[in-house]
Design a protein around this motif. Structure first.
Motif, PDB file in Angstrom:
ATOM      1  N   VAL A   1      26.980  16.354  17.092  1.00 18.43           N
ATOM      2  CA  VAL A   1      25.841  15.420  17.107  1.00 18.43           C
ATOM      3  C   VAL A   1      26.261  14.121  17.810  1.00 18.43           C
ATOM      4  O   VAL A   1      25.540  13.596  18.675  1.00 18.43           O
ATOM      5  CB  VAL A   1      25.373  15.097  15.663  1.00 18.43           C
ATOM      6  CG1 VAL A   1      24.209  14.119  15.691  1.00 18.43           C
ATOM      7  CG2 VAL A   1      24.991  16.363  14.908  1.00 18.43           C
TER       8      VAL A   1
ATOM      9  N   THR B   1      20.438  10.890  13.842  1.00 26.02           N
ATOM     10  CA  THR B   1      19.879  12.210  14.181  1.00 26.02           C
ATOM     11  C   THR B   1      19.738  12.956  12.843  1.00 26.02           C
ATOM     12  O   THR B   1      20.285  14.042  12.665  1.00 26.02           O
ATOM     13  CB  THR B   1      20.847  12.985  15.118  1.00 26.02           C
ATOM     14  OG1 THR B   1      21.418  12.063  16.053  1.00 26.02           O
ATOM     15  CG2 THR B   1      20.144  14.100  15.880  1.00 26.02           C
TER      16      THR B   1
ATOM     17  N   ARG C   1      21.056  10.539   6.459  1.00 26.47           N
ATOM     18  CA  ARG C   1      21.144  11.992   6.236  1.00 26.47           C
ATOM     19  C   ARG C   1      21.109  12.302   4.745  1.00 26.47           C
ATOM     20  O   ARG C   1      21.240  11.419   3.906  1.00 26.47           O
ATOM     21  CB  ARG C   1      22.471  12.536   6.796  1.00 26.47           C
ATOM     22  CG  ARG C   1      22.591  12.499   8.283  1.00 26.47           C
ATOM     23  CD  ARG C   1      24.025  12.772   8.713  1.00 26.47           C
ATOM     24  NE  ARG C   1      24.936  11.733   8.268  1.00 26.47           N
ATOM     25  CZ  ARG C   1      26.257  11.813   8.298  1.00 26.47           C
ATOM     26  NH1 ARG C   1      26.843  12.897   8.762  1.00 26.47           N
ATOM     27  NH2 ARG C   1      27.008  10.816   7.877  1.00 26.47           N
TER      28      ARG C   1
ATOM     29  N   ASP D   1      18.606  17.234  12.131  1.00 22.36           N
ATOM     30  CA  ASP D   1      19.540  18.304  12.519  1.00 22.36           C
ATOM     31  C   ASP D   1      20.939  18.054  11.963  1.00 22.36           C
ATOM     32  O   ASP D   1      21.646  19.006  11.625  1.00 22.36           O
ATOM     33  CB  ASP D   1      19.592  18.468  14.047  1.00 22.36           C
ATOM     34  CG  ASP D   1      18.607  19.539  14.502  1.00 22.36           C
ATOM     35  OD1 ASP D   1      18.189  20.356  13.648  1.00 22.36           O
ATOM     36  OD2 ASP D   1      18.244  19.565  15.687  1.00 22.36           O
ATOM     37  N   ALA D   2      21.339  16.779  11.860  1.00 22.23           N
ATOM     38  CA  ALA D   2      22.665  16.505  11.290  1.00 22.23           C
ATOM     39  C   ALA D   2      22.700  16.952   9.823  1.00 22.23           C
ATOM     40  O   ALA D   2      23.676  17.553   9.372  1.00 22.23           O
ATOM     41  CB  ALA D   2      22.997  15.021  11.414  1.00 22.23           C
TER      42      ALA D   2
ATOM     43  N   GLU E   1      22.431   7.660  24.401  1.00 22.36           N
ATOM     44  CA  GLU E   1      22.342   6.196  24.252  1.00 22.36           C
ATOM     45  C   GLU E   1      22.857   5.505  25.513  1.00 22.36           C
ATOM     46  O   GLU E   1      22.251   4.553  26.014  1.00 22.36           O
ATOM     47  CB  GLU E   1      23.135   5.713  23.022  1.00 22.36           C
ATOM     48  CG  GLU E   1      23.249   4.195  23.014  1.00 22.36           C
ATOM     49  CD  GLU E   1      23.182   3.541  21.659  1.00 22.36           C
ATOM     50  OE1 GLU E   1      23.529   4.175  20.649  1.00 22.36           O
ATOM     51  OE2 GLU E   1      22.779   2.350  21.616  1.00 22.36           O
TER      52      GLU E   1
ATOM     53  N   TYR F   1      26.700  14.282  21.690  1.00 21.49           N
ATOM     54  CA  TYR F   1      25.393  14.418  22.349  1.00 21.49           C
ATOM     55  C   TYR F   1      24.660  13.084  22.368  1.00 21.49           C
ATOM     56  O   TYR F   1      24.218  12.577  23.404  1.00 21.49           O
ATOM     57  CB  TYR F   1      24.609  15.487  21.587  1.00 21.49           C
ATOM     58  CG  TYR F   1      23.127  15.529  21.845  1.00 21.49           C
ATOM     59  CD1 TYR F   1      22.613  16.153  22.978  1.00 21.49           C
ATOM     60  CD2 TYR F   1      22.230  14.964  20.944  1.00 21.49           C
ATOM     61  CE1 TYR F   1      21.249  16.199  23.208  1.00 21.49           C
ATOM     62  CE2 TYR F   1      20.863  15.006  21.162  1.00 21.49           C
ATOM     63  CZ  TYR F   1      20.378  15.624  22.299  1.00 21.49           C
ATOM     64  OH  TYR F   1      19.032  15.664  22.522  1.00 21.49           O
ATOM     65  N   LYS F   2      24.566  12.477  21.175  1.00 16.84           N
ATOM     66  CA  LYS F   2      23.753  11.259  21.045  1.00 16.84           C
ATOM     67  C   LYS F   2      24.377  10.078  21.794  1.00 16.84           C
ATOM     68  O   LYS F   2      23.670   9.221  22.318  1.00 16.84           O
ATOM     69  CB  LYS F   2      23.608  10.946  19.549  1.00 16.84           C
ATOM     70  CG  LYS F   2      22.373  10.193  19.178  1.00 16.84           C
ATOM     71  CD  LYS F   2      21.102  11.005  19.312  1.00 16.84           C
ATOM     72  CE  LYS F   2      19.891  10.266  18.823  1.00 16.84           C
ATOM     73  NZ  LYS F   2      18.852  11.104  18.283  1.00 16.84           N
TER      74      LYS F   2
ATOM     75  N   TYR G   1      26.746   8.310  14.705  1.00 19.15           N
ATOM     76  CA  TYR G   1      25.549   8.800  15.408  1.00 19.15           C
ATOM     77  C   TYR G   1      24.796   9.863  14.611  1.00 19.15           C
ATOM     78  O   TYR G   1      23.566   9.933  14.710  1.00 19.15           O
ATOM     79  CB  TYR G   1      25.905   9.336  16.800  1.00 19.15           C
ATOM     80  CG  TYR G   1      25.988   8.225  17.823  1.00 19.15           C
ATOM     81  CD1 TYR G   1      24.829   7.592  18.261  1.00 19.15           C
ATOM     82  CD2 TYR G   1      27.193   7.796  18.326  1.00 19.15           C
ATOM     83  CE1 TYR G   1      24.881   6.557  19.168  1.00 19.15           C
ATOM     84  CE2 TYR G   1      27.265   6.764  19.241  1.00 19.15           C
ATOM     85  CZ  TYR G   1      26.103   6.146  19.663  1.00 19.15           C
ATOM     86  OH  TYR G   1      26.157   5.121  20.555  1.00 19.15           O
ATOM     87  N   PRO G   2      25.502  10.691  13.802  1.00 21.92           N
ATOM     88  CA  PRO G   2      24.743  11.675  13.009  1.00 21.92           C
ATOM     89  C   PRO G   2      23.654  11.025  12.157  1.00 21.92           C
ATOM     90  O   PRO G   2      22.590  11.608  11.950  1.00 21.92           O
ATOM     91  CB  PRO G   2      25.816  12.334  12.145  1.00 21.92           C
ATOM     92  CG  PRO G   2      27.030  12.285  13.012  1.00 21.92           C
ATOM     93  CD  PRO G   2      26.952  10.948  13.714  1.00 21.92           C
TER      94      PRO G   2
END
Ligand code: NAD
Length: 376
Positions: free
Chosen positions: A136, A318, A14, A321-322, A144, A139-140, A314-315
């Motif tokens: 995030v 992703t 990120r 969006d993260a 997974e 969700y992720k 997990y962010p």
């Protein structure tokens, strides 16, 4: 104000500000220096930052010229050595847990802000990186689990027979747990949720989850909506209820945390030994010790045909969006330390600025961190 956006070190993908947010900052009369390829792994090329009005520079130039240094992850030792006492460091460095970094900031007289310490008040909601990143993660983690699971999430009625839906157990119904509940429900699983805070029961039910009841939890109104340590007697009852549910589960998502403490141990090795082969445990509390006894941080292990994934970031998988959510939160926070003329203005009369500041002029500012560093 001159703000320096640093490129993250290590495996982080990120970036603390995307070009769209850099543009909003420049509109507030801020000068923004961006380290070469800072946004590369979040799909934000240098050219997009230049288009937004920023200057692309080398890392050392940021340490020489910026008044405020910004990144997501805690600083490494090399960065700490380069920060001067008249600069402000902003990142998320988990000061209730990582007390060594706090001590380094103190000894070097550095002014530091940790975005994970932003007070959980209504006014600060738009700056709450913990909520954004937990959204995030919840969700992720479910996605997974869905990919790795040897069975389907939803019920299927097909010509080849009826497939029953997967059972998912979610431990902890904070922001990550509720997002995991919503995502697993959308995928058609049966979702069971456990939390020591009875206040979350209504939210779990409204998302279509079932609440696992264990009576007698200690709740402390002074804890600001957070969970507190439980009695031995409650822990024994809790273990029984979680064990019974764990044995029926295909997926367990662990999100239970107590701020500043080791994560509560909720799944023992003995319980894992009795789970169904092929089941998946995803432990989002891994970096705070994990909710499962067998969790290893940043590792995927297999024990008795059960896969246990220790993943707290997990962010970082992703990144776009993260970064977008993180950047919006940071932007809303930066507005609090900017004057109308675009100058740096640390107003410690503001509760959010004061609560997020960890060290300033050789002192620990944040009350909870102060009590921890005194005890260490
Ligand atoms: P968290 O990440 O600190 O913890 C996750 C969950 O684990 C919590 O729901 C907690 O109760 C639970 N937990 C702790 N010990 C447990 C145990 N032994 N067994 C089972 N569950 C256990 O929580 P969070 O997501 O950061 O949210 C904490 C609180 O903050 C919530 O009340 C939330 O509504 C509130 N909040 C407020 C704001 C705001 O006003 N700005 C924003 C987000 C969250």
């Amino acid at each position: 104000m001159i703000l320096g956006l640093l490129k993250e070190q290590g495996t982080e993908t990120r970036v603390a500000l995307l070009p769209e947010t850099v543009k909003s900052l420049i509109d507030l009369k801020t000068e923004v220096l961006v380290e070469v390829s800072a946004g590369e792994n979040a799909f934000a090329p240098d050219s997009a930052y230049v288009e937004a009005g920023a200057k692309i520079v080398q890392r050392d130039t940021i340490f020489e010229k910026a008044e405020v240094l910004l990144q997501i992850q805690p600083p490494d030792n090399d960065s700490i050595d380069k920060i001067s006492p008249d600069q402000v460091w902003i990142s998320a460095f988990n000061p209730l847990w990582e007390t060594e970094i706090v001590k380094q900031f103190l000894s070097k007289n550095i002014t530091s802000f940790s975005l994970d310490s932003i007070p959980r008040t209504t006014k600060a909601q738009s700056m709450d990186i913990l909520s954004s990143m937990a959204t995030v993660a919840g969700y992720k983690a479910v996605l997974e689990a869905g990919l790795r699971l040897p069975v389907f999430f939803p019920m299927f009625m097909t010509a080849a027979g009826t497939v029953r839906p997967a059972n998912v157990l979610i431990l902890g119904a904070g922001v990550a747990g509720l997002q995991a509940t919503a995502t697993a429900r959308r995928l058609g699983a049966q979702v069971y949720v456990f939390d020591v805070r009875s206040a979350v029961k209504e939210e779990v039910l409204s998302l279509g989850g079932k609440f696992v009841e264990v009576e007698g939890a200690v709740e402390d109104k002074e804890a600001g909506g957070y969970a507190v340590e439980q009695t031995q007697e409650y822990k024994a009852r809790q273990k029984e209820a979680i064990d019974a549910q764990a044995l029926k589960s295909d997926v367990i998502i662990c999100t239970a945390l107590i701020p500043g403490k080791k994560a509560p141990l909720l799944i023992s090795k003995e319980t894992v030994n009795k789970m169904k082969p092929g089941s998946i445990i995803i432990d989002l509390a891994a970096s705070s010790g994990g909710n499962c006894e067998l969790t290893e941080d940043n590792k995927v292990i297999t024990h008795n045909k059960i896969t246990i994934i220790g993943q707290s970031n997990y962010p970082a998988i992703t990144p776009l969006d993260a970064s977008r959510m993180f950047g919006k939160n940071v932007f809303n926070f930066l507005k609090l330390i900017l004057s109308e003329e675009g100058e740096l203005n640390l107003n410690f009369n503001d509760e959010i600025v004061k609560g997020t500041c960890i060290t300033h002029r050789g002192e620990v500012f944040n009350e909870r961190v102060k009590s921890l560093t005194k005890n260490n």
